[in-house]
Design a protein around this motif. Structure first.
Motif, PDB file in Angstrom:
ATOM      1  N   UNK A  42       0.840  -1.196   0.000  1.00  8.94           N
ATOM      2  CA  UNK A  42       0.000   0.000   0.000  1.00  8.94           C
ATOM      3  C   UNK A  42       0.877   1.248   0.000  1.00  8.94           C
ATOM      4  N   UNK A  43       0.276   2.409   0.090  1.00 10.79           N
ATOM      5  CA  UNK A  43       0.993   3.670   0.007  1.00 10.79           C
ATOM      6  C   UNK A  43       1.982   3.919   1.127  1.00 10.79           C
ATOM      7  N   UNK A  44       1.904   3.129   2.227  1.00 12.49           N
ATOM      8  CA  UNK A  44       2.857   3.260   3.333  1.00 12.49           C
ATOM      9  C   UNK A  44       3.793   2.060   3.425  1.00 12.49           C
ATOM     10  N   UNK A  45       3.773   1.195   2.413  1.00 14.73           N
ATOM     11  CA  UNK A  45       4.668   0.043   2.397  1.00 14.73           C
ATOM     12  C   UNK A  45       4.170  -1.163   3.159  1.00 14.73           C
ATOM     13  N   UNK A  46       2.890  -1.172   3.538  1.00 18.91           N
ATOM     14  CA  UNK A  46       2.311  -2.336   4.209  1.00 18.91           C
ATOM     15  C   UNK A  46       1.968  -3.397   3.175  1.00 18.91           C
ATOM     16  N   UNK A  47       2.332  -4.636   3.457  1.00 17.24           N
ATOM     17  CA  UNK A  47       1.993  -5.728   2.557  1.00 17.24           C
ATOM     18  C   UNK A  47       0.504  -6.037   2.691  1.00 17.24           C
ATOM     19  N   UNK A  48      -0.163  -6.160   1.546  1.00 16.20           N
ATOM     20  CA  UNK A  48      -1.590  -6.455   1.467  1.00 16.20           C
ATOM     21  C   UNK A  48      -1.747  -7.678   0.594  1.00 16.20           C
ATOM     22  N   UNK A  49      -2.602  -8.595   1.025  1.00 19.56           N
ATOM     23  CA  UNK A  49      -2.879  -9.806   0.250  1.00 19.56           C
ATOM     24  C   UNK A  49      -4.225  -9.627  -0.445  1.00 19.56           C
ATOM     25  N   UNK A  50      -4.260  -9.891  -1.753  1.00 21.23           N
ATOM     26  CA  UNK A  50      -5.494  -9.862  -2.530  1.00 21.23           C
ATOM     27  C   UNK A  50      -5.877 -11.288  -2.874  1.00 21.23           C
ATOM     28  N   UNK A  51      -7.141 -11.614  -2.681  1.00 22.61           N
ATOM     29  CA  UNK A  51      -7.619 -12.992  -2.823  1.00 22.61           C
ATOM     30  C   UNK A  51      -8.890 -13.037  -3.652  1.00 22.61           C
ATOM     31  N   UNK A  52      -8.834 -13.754  -4.755  1.00 27.60           N
ATOM     32  CA  UNK A  52     -10.044 -14.087  -5.527  1.00 27.60           C
ATOM     33  C   UNK A  52     -10.454 -15.461  -5.070  1.00 27.60           C
ATOM     34  N   UNK A  53     -11.458 -15.516  -4.226  1.00 25.11           N
ATOM     35  CA  UNK A  53     -11.843 -16.764  -3.558  1.00 25.11           C
ATOM     36  C   UNK A  53     -12.630 -17.702  -4.472  1.00 25.11           C
ATOM     37  N   UNK A  54     -12.516 -18.978  -4.159  1.00 24.21           N
ATOM     38  CA  UNK A  54     -13.385 -20.002  -4.707  1.00 24.21           C
ATOM     39  C   UNK A  54     -14.176 -20.515  -3.510  1.00 24.21           C
TER      40      UNK A  54
END
Length: 125
Positions: free
Chosen positions: A112-124
């Motif tokens: 993100x804009x502050x360097x935090x790791x974000x996980x994106x998930x397209x769920x099944x």
């Protein structure tokens, strides 16, 4: 195009993940499993479509949240992960890794804009 559709998971570092999971089970009644706990809910506007939010403590020594320095990571549920990643690249968002596919969905990590790791998930689901 829809981007985030909900919170897919909350992950945090813990000195003893097994012990803290047991604490939450005993004192707050979480229905725990080997991965933490899952909270089922139904998506709107199709109230028949079940979804889940995952709650998971990680060992405090985990490298999974890197390169972020934070002790937590939020997982966001998304639709059409491939298209979203292409849009994020155009917008200059840092994509940490490649999309990985498992039997329960597709994942990718961004900063993100502050360097935090974000996980994106397209769920099944």
């Amino acid at each position: 195009m829809k981007r985030v559709t909900g919170i897919g998971g909350i992950f945090f570092k813990s000195k003893d993940p097994k012990k803290i999971t047991e604490w939450y089970q005993k004192h707050l009644g979480l229905n725990t499993n080997p991965y933490g706990a899952g909270f089922e809910w139904y998506e709107a506007p199709d109230s028949s479509k079940k979804a889940q939010t995952q709650w998971t403590p990680f060992p405090e020594t985990t490298k999974y949240f890197e390169p972020s320095k934070q002790d937590f990571m939020i997982n966001y549920r998304v639709e059409n992960l491939e298209a979203l990643v292409e849009e994020l690249k155009k917008e200059g968002v840092t994509i940490v890794d490649n999309i990985e596919t498992y039997d329960y969905g597709k994942f990718v990590h961004i900063l993100d804009g502050e360097g935090n790791k974000v996980e994106l998930w397209e769920a099944v689901d």
